[in-house]
Scaffold this active site. Structure first.
Site, PDB file in Angstrom:
ATOM      1  N   ASN A 171      12.230  -5.079  -3.838  1.00  5.49           N
ATOM      2  CA  ASN A 171      11.482  -4.806  -5.065  1.00  5.49           C
ATOM      3  C   ASN A 171      11.953  -3.443  -5.550  1.00  5.49           C
ATOM      4  OD1 ASN A 171       9.688  -4.222  -7.068  1.00  5.49           O
ATOM      5  ND2 ASN A 171       7.842  -4.451  -5.815  1.00  5.49           N
ATOM      6  N   ARG A 194      12.643  -9.196  -6.661  1.00  2.00           N
ATOM      7  CA  ARG A 194      11.684  -9.204  -7.760  1.00  2.00           C
ATOM      8  C   ARG A 194      12.424  -8.839  -9.039  1.00  2.00           C
ATOM      9  NH1 ARG A 194       7.021  -4.876  -8.934  1.00  2.00           N
ATOM     10  NH2 ARG A 194       6.363  -5.790 -10.906  1.00  2.00           N
ATOM     11  N   HIS A 205       3.181  -8.844 -13.787  1.00  2.00           N
ATOM     12  CA  HIS A 205       2.402  -8.915 -12.540  1.00  2.00           C
ATOM     13  C   HIS A 205       2.148 -10.370 -12.151  1.00  2.00           C
ATOM     14  CE1 HIS A 205       0.391  -4.703 -13.180  1.00  2.00           C
ATOM     15  NE2 HIS A 205       1.440  -4.601 -12.373  1.00  2.00           N
ATOM     16  N   LEU A 221      -5.402  -3.869 -10.504  1.00  2.00           N
ATOM     17  CA  LEU A 221      -5.640  -2.492 -10.959  1.00  2.00           C
ATOM     18  C   LEU A 221      -4.887  -1.530 -10.055  1.00  2.00           C
ATOM     19  CD1 LEU A 221      -9.525  -2.757 -11.528  1.00  2.00           C
ATOM     20  CD2 LEU A 221      -7.670  -3.326 -13.110  1.00  2.00           C
ATOM     21  N   GLY A 222      -3.647  -1.301 -10.361  1.00  2.00           N
ATOM     22  CA  GLY A 222      -2.839  -0.333  -9.608  1.00  2.00           C
ATOM     23  C   GLY A 222      -2.387   0.738 -10.569  1.00  2.00           C
ATOM     24  N   ASN A 223      -1.238   1.326 -10.286  1.00  7.99           N
ATOM     25  CA  ASN A 223      -0.669   2.283 -11.219  1.00  7.99           C
ATOM     26  C   ASN A 223      -0.432   1.613 -12.565  1.00  7.99           C
ATOM     27  OD1 ASN A 223      -0.016   4.833 -11.641  1.00  7.99           O
ATOM     28  ND2 ASN A 223       1.748   4.848 -10.264  1.00  7.99           N
ATOM     29  N   ARG A 245       0.137   4.774 -18.655  1.00  4.85           N
ATOM     30  CA  ARG A 245       0.332   3.958 -19.860  1.00  4.85           C
ATOM     31  C   ARG A 245      -0.988   3.790 -20.598  1.00  4.85           C
ATOM     32  NH1 ARG A 245       3.241  -0.957 -16.917  1.00  4.85           N
ATOM     33  NH2 ARG A 245       3.610   0.379 -15.119  1.00  4.85           N
ATOM     34  N   MET A 295      -6.033   7.784  -9.526  1.00  5.21           N
ATOM     35  CA  MET A 295      -7.471   7.549  -9.677  1.00  5.21           C
ATOM     36  C   MET A 295      -8.284   8.336  -8.641  1.00  5.21           C
ATOM     37  SD  MET A 295      -9.822   6.205 -11.440  1.00  5.21           S
ATOM     38  CE  MET A 295      -9.536   4.751 -12.420  1.00  5.21           C
ATOM     39  N   GLY A 349      -4.053  -0.861  -5.987  1.00  3.18           N
ATOM     40  CA  GLY A 349      -4.602   0.325  -5.312  1.00  3.18           C
ATOM     41  C   GLY A 349      -6.032   0.642  -5.716  1.00  3.18           C
ATOM     42  N   GLU A 403       2.949  -9.196  -3.136  1.00  6.92           N
ATOM     43  CA  GLU A 403       4.020  -9.738  -3.983  1.00  6.92           C
ATOM     44  C   GLU A 403       5.258 -10.093  -3.170  1.00  6.92           C
ATOM     45  OE1 GLU A 403       3.266  -6.266  -6.305  1.00  6.92           O
ATOM     46  OE2 GLU A 403       3.472  -7.407  -8.166  1.00  6.92           O
TER      47      GLU A 403
HETATM   48  P1  AMP Z   1      -0.807   0.823  -6.679  1.00  9.18           P
HETATM   49  O1  AMP Z   1       0.093   0.980  -7.884  1.00  9.18           O
HETATM   50  O2  AMP Z   1      -1.308  -0.561  -6.514  1.00  9.18           O
HETATM   51  O3  AMP Z   1      -0.248   1.421  -5.429  1.00  9.18           O
HETATM   52  O4  AMP Z   1      -2.131   1.676  -7.002  1.00  9.18           O
HETATM   53  C1  AMP Z   1      -2.088   3.073  -7.198  1.00  9.18           C
HETATM   54  C2  AMP Z   1      -3.451   3.540  -7.707  1.00  9.18           C
HETATM   55  O5  AMP Z   1      -4.467   3.212  -6.751  1.00  9.18           O
HETATM   56  C3  AMP Z   1      -3.508   5.036  -7.930  1.00  9.18           C
HETATM   57  O6  AMP Z   1      -4.186   5.324  -9.134  1.00  9.18           O
HETATM   58  C4  AMP Z   1      -4.364   5.494  -6.759  1.00  9.18           C
HETATM   59  O7  AMP Z   1      -5.060   6.658  -7.055  1.00  9.18           O
HETATM   60  C5  AMP Z   1      -5.315   4.342  -6.610  1.00  9.18           C
HETATM   61  N1  AMP Z   1      -6.020   4.412  -5.324  1.00  9.18           N
HETATM   62  C6  AMP Z   1      -5.500   4.278  -4.085  1.00  9.18           C
HETATM   63  N2  AMP Z   1      -6.480   4.472  -3.157  1.00  9.18           N
HETATM   64  C7  AMP Z   1      -7.635   4.741  -3.846  1.00  9.18           C
HETATM   65  C8  AMP Z   1      -8.990   5.035  -3.480  1.00  9.18           C
HETATM   66  N3  AMP Z   1      -9.359   5.081  -2.189  1.00  9.18           N
HETATM   67  N4  AMP Z   1      -9.886   5.240  -4.456  1.00  9.18           N
HETATM   68  C9  AMP Z   1      -9.531   5.196  -5.754  1.00  9.18           C
HETATM   69  N5  AMP Z   1      -8.273   4.918  -6.157  1.00  9.18           N
HETATM   70  C10 AMP Z   1      -7.331   4.702  -5.231  1.00  9.18           C
END
Ligand code: AMP
Length: 594
Positions: A7, A83, A171, A200-202, A232, A274, A321, A378
């Site tokens: 990826n 990917r 996604h 809900l990630g980055n 974004r 976050m 995340g 993924e």
């Molecule tokens: P990802 O792109 O799926 O890795 O998600 C990244 C996002 O998840 C970032 O905004 C992180 O701050 C958020 N994140 C990870 N752990 C936590 C947590 N324990 N509480 C709140 N947000 C989190």
């Protein structure tokens, strides 16, 4: 099957080795600089080993992977999966890479200039490093190709749409995985559920998964549209472009760059992370507080919109995340949805155990809507897709006869009696090509708020539930918005009035039949297909126009004759007059619904 999955992002590379569903190695490279990059490597469930490695770019990092595999005694690779962000409208599922397929992927770069190039580069490097292994691309967009035109079309000039401006959604691999995982955890077939997947990630997106198929998602032409993200903006009035140009003298590249990289949580609260935003908000920072409330509000609006789009919702799944880790964000998003029958369980929401790919519920006992949390996977999904594709190669491209279905109804005994009188039995007329099916000599009239369709054929034998199949054009003649559905999927379908010589009946079950191919186990095996596959069928017609029909469902049943069913609108679009054949579009399959 042992599969290496890559990826590649613009500034990071993740990889994993899978044996079936078991992940035996997990690695990543990121934070590239002149002095090298951060490297993380974990065998099985062991804690990752993190070092600053010497690789200065993704190319040198990929070249180091064979050495890392050898160091960890991971041998016996059989395929490589990749990917790919964008597969345009043509890649309806995973594609086995050869020079021609690679050229088709490269031609899609204008659709995803920020994402596809790094992924294509990784693919090319991997082909050089493992020239004897099959390489398979899995596209983020494929899952959403089942979205109807109403969800994919922007109301903009036709010249813009003609060059390819439309909504795609991303996604897809994550949404497909979490929807399947949720259905599994609920112990119900995916094809019976309306699920909203919240990644809900980055990057963040919501997806409406209706009876196993994506019907809408919040990202659009690009991954900018929709929810608030780390950097974004998500939804924004396109009028902003003119305003910012006039007020601040910004040009289009500058505005685009800011919408991608300087917006979202970062713009609102000074951090794209976050965790930081939540900590600042708890310390009283009003900007961080606004960022959080806005983030949750936008997400909740999409939940409401998708519940409306699907005529209800059975389950909501949080992943990514933030979706996996932030109990307070899940709570904020769900609060206020009690009117839909959604109740969270405070304790279950606080600390769901996501280990071993669990998908625990966090809703209260009395909640009508299930709410669940699960880690997205993924790479696992890509490995599964690679195995499914390679395990089922097409042996022969059979010619598939096309059968064009005019409008018709399948009646229940109750409907027959309402229309033709108590105890009435339909008169069996001409046989149809599928064994055991026939056209009745009787006809019915369909009536809607706009008009009537007369002399509509009745097909036998009788069914437990009445089903009325019309084309899109017919549905406008009736004035009723008929959904595209597979035969038998009649929940939440609109009513139409059926009129017979004895009386009338207002019956639900009005659909536009999703195109499909009937086939039998023998022909299916020859074509490398299984029941539930979604494939693309290329149809040639006498007038030379022809068309490739993506999103075609394969239905395998003993004794069925192989033929593709199109409705009259589809046949007209392809210029099919009387006889035509289709063939399976090469090298592309979508995985079957579980
Ligand atoms: P990802 O792109 O799926 O890795 O998600 C990244 C996002 O998840 C970032 O905004 C992180 O701050 C958020 N994140 C990870 N752990 C936590 C947590 N324990 N509480 C709140 N947000 C989190």
């Amino acid at each position: 099957m042992r599969i290496l999955v890559f990826n590649a992002g613009s500034s990071s590379l993740k990889f994993g080795v899978f044996d079936g569903d078991l992940q035996i190695l997990k690695g990543s490279f990121d934070r590239f600089g002149n002095d090298g990059c951060d490297q993380s490597l974990a065998v099985g469930n062991a804690a990752p080993e993190r070092v600053r490695a010497t690789h200065s770019d993704i190319g040198t990092a990929i070249a180091a992977v064979p050495g890392l595999l050898a160091e960890k005694a991971v041998a016996g690779l059989q395929a490589v999966g990749h990917r790919l962000a964008h597969g345009g409208t043509e890649f309806t599922g995973p594609a086995l890479i050869d020079d021609a397929v690679l050229a088709r992927i490269e031609a899609l770069t204008p659709l995803a200039p920020l994402h596809n190039p790094a992924m294509i580069r990784a693919l090319q490097l991997a082909r050089d490093l493992w020239p004897d292994l099959p390489q398979v691309a899995v596209f983020d967009t494929s899952f959403h190709l089942s979205n109807p035109a109403r969800a994919t079309t922007y109301a903009v000039p036709s010249a813009w749409r003609a060059v390819g401006l439309r909504r795609f959604g991303f996604h897809g691999t994550s949404h497909r995985y979490v929807a399947q995982r949720a259905a599994e955890a609920l112990g119900r077939p995916l094809v019976e559920l309306r699920i909203i997947s919240m990644h809900l990630g980055n990057g963040a997106s919501a997806c409406a998964v209706q009876y196993g198929a994506s019907i809408d998602s919040s990202m659009g032409m690009t991954p900018l549209e929709g929810l608030v993200m780390g950097t974004r903006s998500g939804d924004i009035d396109p009028g902003a472009f003119g305003f910012l140009h006039r007020e601040l003298g910004l040009d289009i590249p500058a505005i685009e760059a800011a919408l991608y990289g300087e917006s979202g949580l970062k713009a609102l609260a000074g951090s794209a992370d976050m965790r930081d935003v939540e900590a600042q908000a708890a310390d009283g920072n009003t900007e961080a507080q606004l960022a959080i409330t806005l983030y949750a509000y936008r997400a909740r609006k999409y939940l409401g919109a998708y519940a409306a789009a699907m005529g209800g919702v059975d389950a909501i799944v949080f992943t990514g995340g933030i979706g996996e880790n932030s109990a307070s964000m899940r709570r904020r998003i769900c609060d206020g949805l009690q009117f839909m029958g959604l109740m969270l369980d405070e304790d279950l929401n606080r600390s769901p155990d996501l280990s071993d790919r669990a998908a625990p519920r966090i809703h209260a006992q009395n909640s009508r809507v299930a709410v669940m949390v699960t880690e997205t996977a993924e790479q696992l999904m890509i490995a599964r897709d690679v195995e499914a594709l390679l395990g089922r190669r097409t042996v022969t491209a059979l010619a598939i006869p096309i059968s064009v279905s005019g409008r018709h109804v399948h009646l229940s005994q109750q409907s027959v009696e309402a229309l033709f009188g108590p105890g009435y039995r339909l008169t069996e007329g001409a046989p149809l090509r599928q064994p055991g099916n026939w056209v009745a000599e009787e006809r019915v009239t369909l009536q809607g708020p706009k008009g009537c369709l007369h002399h509509v054929a009745i097909l036998g034998p009788l069914r437990p539930r009445t089903q009325i199949e019309v084309s899109r054009t017919d549905s406008f003649a009736l004035g009723i918005d008929a959904p595209v559905r597979n035969s038998g999927q009649l929940d939440n379908t609109p009513p139409v009035r059926l009129i017979g010589p004895h009386g009338h009946e207002d019956s639900t079950g009005l659909i536009i039949a999703a195109r499909h191919v009937h086939t039998n186990p023998t022909d299916a095996a020859v074509m490398g297909l299984v029941d539930g596959d979604m494939v693309a069928i290329a149809v040639k017609s006498d007038d030379g126009r022809g068309l490739t029909f993506g999103g075609t469902l394969i239905r395998v049943a003993p004794g069925a004759l192989t033929e593709m069913h199109l409705d009259t609108d589809e046949a007209n679009a392809a210029g099919i007059d009387r006889r035509a054949d289709g063939t399976l579009a090469a090298n592309v399959h979508a995985t079957p619904l579980p």
